[in-house]
Design a protein around this motif. Structure first.
Motif, PDB file in Angstrom:
ATOM      1  N   VAL A  62      -5.029 -41.380  37.141  1.00  0.00           N
ATOM      2  CA  VAL A  62      -4.160 -40.543  36.301  1.00  0.00           C
ATOM      3  C   VAL A  62      -2.773 -41.163  36.180  1.00  0.00           C
ATOM      4  CG1 VAL A  62      -3.040 -38.297  36.144  1.00  0.00           C
ATOM      5  CG2 VAL A  62      -5.449 -38.434  36.741  1.00  0.00           C
ATOM      6  N   THR A  63      -2.260 -41.733  37.263  1.00  0.00           N
ATOM      7  CA  THR A  63      -0.953 -42.388  37.202  1.00  0.00           C
ATOM      8  C   THR A  63      -0.991 -43.554  36.228  1.00  0.00           C
ATOM      9  OG1 THR A  63      -0.443 -41.735  39.474  1.00  0.00           O
ATOM     10  CG2 THR A  63       0.810 -43.580  38.565  1.00  0.00           C
ATOM     11  N   SER A  64      -2.073 -44.319  36.253  1.00  0.00           N
ATOM     12  CA  SER A  64      -2.219 -45.413  35.299  1.00  0.00           C
ATOM     13  C   SER A  64      -2.315 -44.879  33.871  1.00  0.00           C
ATOM     14  CB  SER A  64      -3.463 -46.238  35.628  1.00  0.00           C
ATOM     15  OG  SER A  64      -3.659 -47.230  34.658  1.00  0.00           O
ATOM     16  N   LEU A  65      -3.040 -43.782  33.679  1.00  0.00           N
ATOM     17  CA  LEU A  65      -3.136 -43.167  32.354  1.00  0.00           C
ATOM     18  C   LEU A  65      -1.756 -42.784  31.838  1.00  0.00           C
ATOM     19  CD1 LEU A  65      -4.855 -41.834  30.040  1.00  0.00           C
ATOM     20  CD2 LEU A  65      -4.807 -39.763  31.427  1.00  0.00           C
TER      21      LEU A  65
ATOM     22  N   ASN B 178       1.345 -43.869  33.028  1.00  0.00           N
ATOM     23  CA  ASN B 178       2.281 -44.999  32.938  1.00  0.00           C
ATOM     24  C   ASN B 178       1.898 -46.002  31.857  1.00  0.00           C
ATOM     25  OD1 ASN B 178       3.729 -43.940  35.056  1.00  0.00           O
ATOM     26  ND2 ASN B 178       2.785 -45.244  36.585  1.00  0.00           N
ATOM     27  N   ASP B 179       0.608 -46.276  31.723  1.00  0.00           N
ATOM     28  CA  ASP B 179       0.174 -47.366  30.864  1.00  0.00           C
ATOM     29  C   ASP B 179      -0.251 -46.936  29.461  1.00  0.00           C
ATOM     30  OD1 ASP B 179       0.598 -48.987  33.079  1.00  0.00           O
ATOM     31  OD2 ASP B 179      -1.480 -48.808  33.755  1.00  0.00           O
ATOM     32  N   ILE B 180      -0.575 -45.648  29.283  1.00  0.00           N
ATOM     33  CA  ILE B 180      -1.064 -45.205  27.971  1.00  0.00           C
ATOM     34  C   ILE B 180      -0.168 -44.125  27.358  1.00  0.00           C
ATOM     35  CG2 ILE B 180      -3.000 -44.104  26.769  1.00  0.00           C
ATOM     36  CD1 ILE B 180      -4.837 -45.551  28.784  1.00  0.00           C
ATOM     37  N   LEU B 181       0.029 -43.031  28.072  1.00  0.00           N
ATOM     38  CA  LEU B 181       0.767 -41.905  27.482  1.00  0.00           C
ATOM     39  C   LEU B 181       2.263 -42.171  27.325  1.00  0.00           C
ATOM     40  CD1 LEU B 181      -0.932 -38.853  29.184  1.00  0.00           C
ATOM     41  CD2 LEU B 181      -1.328 -39.761  26.917  1.00  0.00           C
ATOM     42  N   MET B 182       2.906 -42.685  28.371  1.00  0.00           N
ATOM     43  CA  MET B 182       4.353 -42.865  28.305  1.00  0.00           C
ATOM     44  C   MET B 182       4.764 -43.921  27.267  1.00  0.00           C
ATOM     45  SD  MET B 182       5.384 -40.452  29.944  1.00  0.00           S
ATOM     46  CE  MET B 182       6.930 -40.265  30.754  1.00  0.00           C
ATOM     47  N   PRO B 183       4.054 -45.050  27.120  1.00  0.00           N
ATOM     48  CA  PRO B 183       4.426 -45.969  26.036  1.00  0.00           C
ATOM     49  C   PRO B 183       4.302 -45.330  24.652  1.00  0.00           C
ATOM     50  CG  PRO B 183       3.097 -47.126  27.640  1.00  0.00           C
ATOM     51  CD  PRO B 183       3.065 -45.679  28.020  1.00  0.00           C
ATOM     52  N   VAL B 184       3.254 -44.542  24.438  1.00  0.00           N
ATOM     53  CA  VAL B 184       3.098 -43.853  23.149  1.00  0.00           C
ATOM     54  C   VAL B 184       4.248 -42.867  22.954  1.00  0.00           C
ATOM     55  CG1 VAL B 184       1.643 -42.246  21.853  1.00  0.00           C
ATOM     56  CG2 VAL B 184       0.598 -44.168  23.072  1.00  0.00           C
TER      57      VAL B 184
ATOM     58  N   VAL C 163       6.362 -35.080  36.549  1.00  0.00           N
ATOM     59  CA  VAL C 163       5.888 -33.780  36.064  1.00  0.00           C
ATOM     60  C   VAL C 163       4.690 -33.981  35.131  1.00  0.00           C
ATOM     61  CG1 VAL C 163       6.483 -31.803  34.596  1.00  0.00           C
ATOM     62  CG2 VAL C 163       8.070 -32.562  36.363  1.00  0.00           C
ATOM     63  N   VAL C 164       4.765 -34.982  34.256  1.00  0.00           N
ATOM     64  CA  VAL C 164       3.639 -35.281  33.368  1.00  0.00           C
ATOM     65  C   VAL C 164       2.415 -35.673  34.197  1.00  0.00           C
ATOM     66  CG1 VAL C 164       2.795 -36.850  31.581  1.00  0.00           C
ATOM     67  CG2 VAL C 164       5.077 -35.864  31.391  1.00  0.00           C
ATOM     68  N   ASP C 165       2.617 -36.521  35.220  1.00  0.00           N
ATOM     69  CA  ASP C 165       1.518 -36.888  36.133  1.00  0.00           C
ATOM     70  C   ASP C 165       0.873 -35.641  36.719  1.00  0.00           C
ATOM     71  OD1 ASP C 165       1.770 -39.604  35.833  1.00  0.00           O
ATOM     72  OD2 ASP C 165       2.832 -39.926  37.722  1.00  0.00           O
ATOM     73  N   PHE C 166       1.714 -34.762  37.250  1.00  0.00           N
ATOM     74  CA  PHE C 166       1.213 -33.546  37.895  1.00  0.00           C
ATOM     75  C   PHE C 166       0.427 -32.682  36.918  1.00  0.00           C
ATOM     76  CE2 PHE C 166       1.812 -28.985  38.540  1.00  0.00           C
ATOM     77  CZ  PHE C 166       1.113 -28.823  39.721  1.00  0.00           C
TER      78      PHE C 166
END
Length: 133
Positions: A34-37, A39-45, A83-86
Motif C-alpha cells: 500500500v505504501t508503494s501504491l 508513493n509510486d502511483i497515487l501521489m505522482p498523479v 493519512v492517505v496511506d492509512f
C-alpha cells in the motif's frame, strides 16, 4: 528453567498465536504494498493534478535556519501522505473483512439435512399416532 521453556512452547504453539504471527507478517507485507501504491502511483498523479506539488516537501516554516541551527518547521505534507496511506490500508482491510464475512455467511447458510435413522423415524410415527388417540 525447563518448566518455563515448556510453558513458553505450549503458549507459542497455540493456534491463535501462530495465526497472529502470520497476520503480522502478511500485514507488514501488505503495508509495504500500500505504501508503494501511494508513493509510486497515487501521489505522482495527485502531484500532476495539483501542478507539480510534492506533498512530502510541504511544510510550514516556523523559524528559519540561521547559522548552525536548523529550521523549525511543521512538515504537514508528510503527514498528509501518511493519512492517505492509512485511509487506503483501512479501506483495503475493510473490503477484505467484508468479503470474508460475505463468504462466511454463505458457508453458514448451507446446512446439512441429516436423514433420520429408520428406528427414530419409526418411533416418531408411533409417537404421532399415540398423540392422535
Amino acid at each position: 528453567m525447563l518448566k518455563i521453556l515448556k510453558d513458553f512452547k505450549e503458549f507459542a504453539m497455540r493456534g491463535n498465536i501462530i495465526d497472529l504471527a502470520v497476520g503480522v507478517v502478511i500485514g507488514g507485507a501488505f503495508g509495504k504494498i500500500v505504501t508503494s501504491l501511494v508513493n509510486d502511483i497515487l501521489m505522482p498523479v495527485l502531484s500532476v493534478i495539483t501542478g507539480g506539488v510534492n506533498f512530502v516537501d510541504l511544510k510550514l516554516v516556523l523559524v528559519q535556519a540561521q547559522g548552525g541551527v536548523a529550521e523549525v518547521a511543521l512538515k504537514y505534507g508528510n503527514f498528509l501522505q501518511n493519512v492517505v496511506d492509512f485511509l487506503i490500508i483501512a479501506f483495503s482491510i475493510f473490503m477484505v473483512i467484508k468479503l470474508m464475512n460475505a463468504t462466511k455467511k454463505k458457508v453458514e447458510t448451507v446446512t446439512v439435512v441429516k436423514m433420520p435413522d429408520q428406528q427414530i423415524a419409526l418411533l416418531e410415527d408411533i409417537r404421532n399416532l399415540l398423540r392422535k388417540k
